[in-house]
Design a protein around this motif. Sequence first.
Motif, PDB file in Angstrom:
ATOM      1  N   TYR A 214       0.075   3.190   5.405  1.00 20.25           N
ATOM      2  CA  TYR A 214       0.804   2.885   4.175  1.00 20.25           C
ATOM      3  C   TYR A 214       2.006   1.999   4.474  1.00 20.25           C
ATOM      4  CZ  TYR A 214      -2.074   6.464   2.004  1.00 20.25           C
ATOM      5  OH  TYR A 214      -3.143   7.181   1.543  1.00 20.25           O
TER       6      TYR A 214
ATOM      7  N   CYS B 282      -0.802  11.208  -2.225  1.00 22.15           N
ATOM      8  CA  CYS B 282       0.397  12.003  -1.956  1.00 22.15           C
ATOM      9  C   CYS B 282       0.317  12.683  -0.589  1.00 22.15           C
ATOM     10  CB  CYS B 282       0.582  13.083  -3.021  1.00 22.15           C
ATOM     11  SG  CYS B 282       0.988  12.435  -4.660  1.00 22.15           S
TER      12      CYS B 282
ATOM     13  N   HIS C 277      -0.967   8.970 -11.644  1.00 23.39           N
ATOM     14  CA  HIS C 277      -0.691   7.545 -11.463  1.00 23.39           C
ATOM     15  C   HIS C 277      -1.583   6.915 -10.397  1.00 23.39           C
ATOM     16  CE1 HIS C 277       2.641   8.108 -14.132  1.00 23.39           C
ATOM     17  NE2 HIS C 277       3.198   8.997 -13.331  1.00 23.39           N
TER      18      HIS C 277
ATOM     19  N   LEU D 263       7.308   1.875  -8.395  1.00 28.05           N
ATOM     20  CA  LEU D 263       6.348   1.163  -7.548  1.00 28.05           C
ATOM     21  C   LEU D 263       6.263  -0.315  -7.926  1.00 28.05           C
ATOM     22  CD1 LEU D 263       3.468   3.782  -7.189  1.00 28.05           C
ATOM     23  CD2 LEU D 263       5.309   3.241  -5.565  1.00 28.05           C
TER      24      LEU D 263
ATOM     25  N   CYS E 296       2.333   5.195  -0.829  1.00 27.06           N
ATOM     26  CA  CYS E 296       1.967   6.600  -0.993  1.00 27.06           C
ATOM     27  C   CYS E 296       3.219   7.330  -1.447  1.00 27.06           C
ATOM     28  CB  CYS E 296       1.415   7.201   0.294  1.00 27.06           C
ATOM     29  SG  CYS E 296       2.630   7.414   1.618  1.00 27.06           S
TER      30      CYS E 296
ATOM     31  N   SER F 253      -7.010  12.849  -2.178  1.00 23.05           N
ATOM     32  CA  SER F 253      -5.793  12.297  -2.789  1.00 23.05           C
ATOM     33  C   SER F 253      -4.526  12.889  -2.192  1.00 23.05           C
ATOM     34  CB  SER F 253      -5.791  12.557  -4.303  1.00 23.05           C
ATOM     35  OG  SER F 253      -6.887  11.933  -4.927  1.00 23.05           O
TER      36      SER F 253
ATOM     37  N   THR G  16      -1.754   7.309  -7.102  1.00 28.55           N
ATOM     38  CA  THR G  16      -1.182   7.022  -5.785  1.00 28.55           C
ATOM     39  C   THR G  16      -1.348   8.238  -4.883  1.00 28.55           C
ATOM     40  OG1 THR G  16       0.448   5.553  -6.806  1.00 28.55           O
ATOM     41  CG2 THR G  16       0.917   6.305  -4.566  1.00 28.55           C
TER      42      THR G  16
ATOM     43  N   LYS H  30       0.858  -1.181   0.000  1.00 26.62           N
ATOM     44  CA  LYS H  30       0.000   0.000   0.000  1.00 26.62           C
ATOM     45  C   LYS H  30       0.901   1.240   0.000  1.00 26.62           C
ATOM     46  CE  LYS H  30      -3.764   2.276   2.530  1.00 26.62           C
ATOM     47  NZ  LYS H  30      -4.568   2.301   3.777  1.00 26.62           N
TER      48      LYS H  30
END
Length: 249
Positions: A86, A33, A29, A107, A7, A58, A31, A5
Amino acid sequence: MPDFKPCIVVPVYNHEHAIAAVLDGLLRHGTPCILVDDGSSAACAAVLDALALRHAGSVTLVRLPQNQGKGRAVLGGFRRAAELGYSHVLQIDADGQHNTADVPAFLAQAAAHPDAVIAGHPVYDESVPKARLYGRYATHIWVWINTLSFDIKDSMCGFRVYPVAPVNALAARRPIGARMNFDTDILVRLFWDGLQVINLPTRVSYPSDGVSHFRVWRDNVLISWMHTKLFFGMLPRIPRLLARKWQVR
């Protein structure tokens, strides 16, 4: 290993002219932030507030009351990442020098090697100052000495993925370089802790907003002192580092 998971953590200090474009490149993308405001000016703080509001859900904004340096800002992002559950943090600079299109590749490597650090290995364009480019080799040599290996190709690139738990455990155990000495210090110490380092080439340009917070005298003194401490820290670790080399073979 818990679910992967990730970030993204971006330390920000007076990069109000670049951060919106950087964030747009990252968010495409999918993910989440974490922006860490490292005691920025009112103008930059206002930009960060607007971005956090625009991308609510997000983007998480962490605000340090005064400038503490890149290292402490990044570690502040790691603490918030752990609070939010995360497992991994992709660290990237706020000035636009890194290629955000490479985020999926970083990633993917982290998902395939969840216990490793995925470290950016810069591929520079013509915008890189030659003094900065050649000056990095002094740090490369010291890192090779202090790890007794060539496993870390570039310890100064601010584009990498870490597993969260080992970083927070290391930071709780001892102080890490607070400013421009952070990236090298933490990578060498994580290597000492047994983490594998996987090097991933990535294009780097200098920087899109023309802002650099590298202070030649202050930061070179900090980096030199860091190498000295790492060298003397490496000496008692020689048997373990050599054993690790033989195990790899």
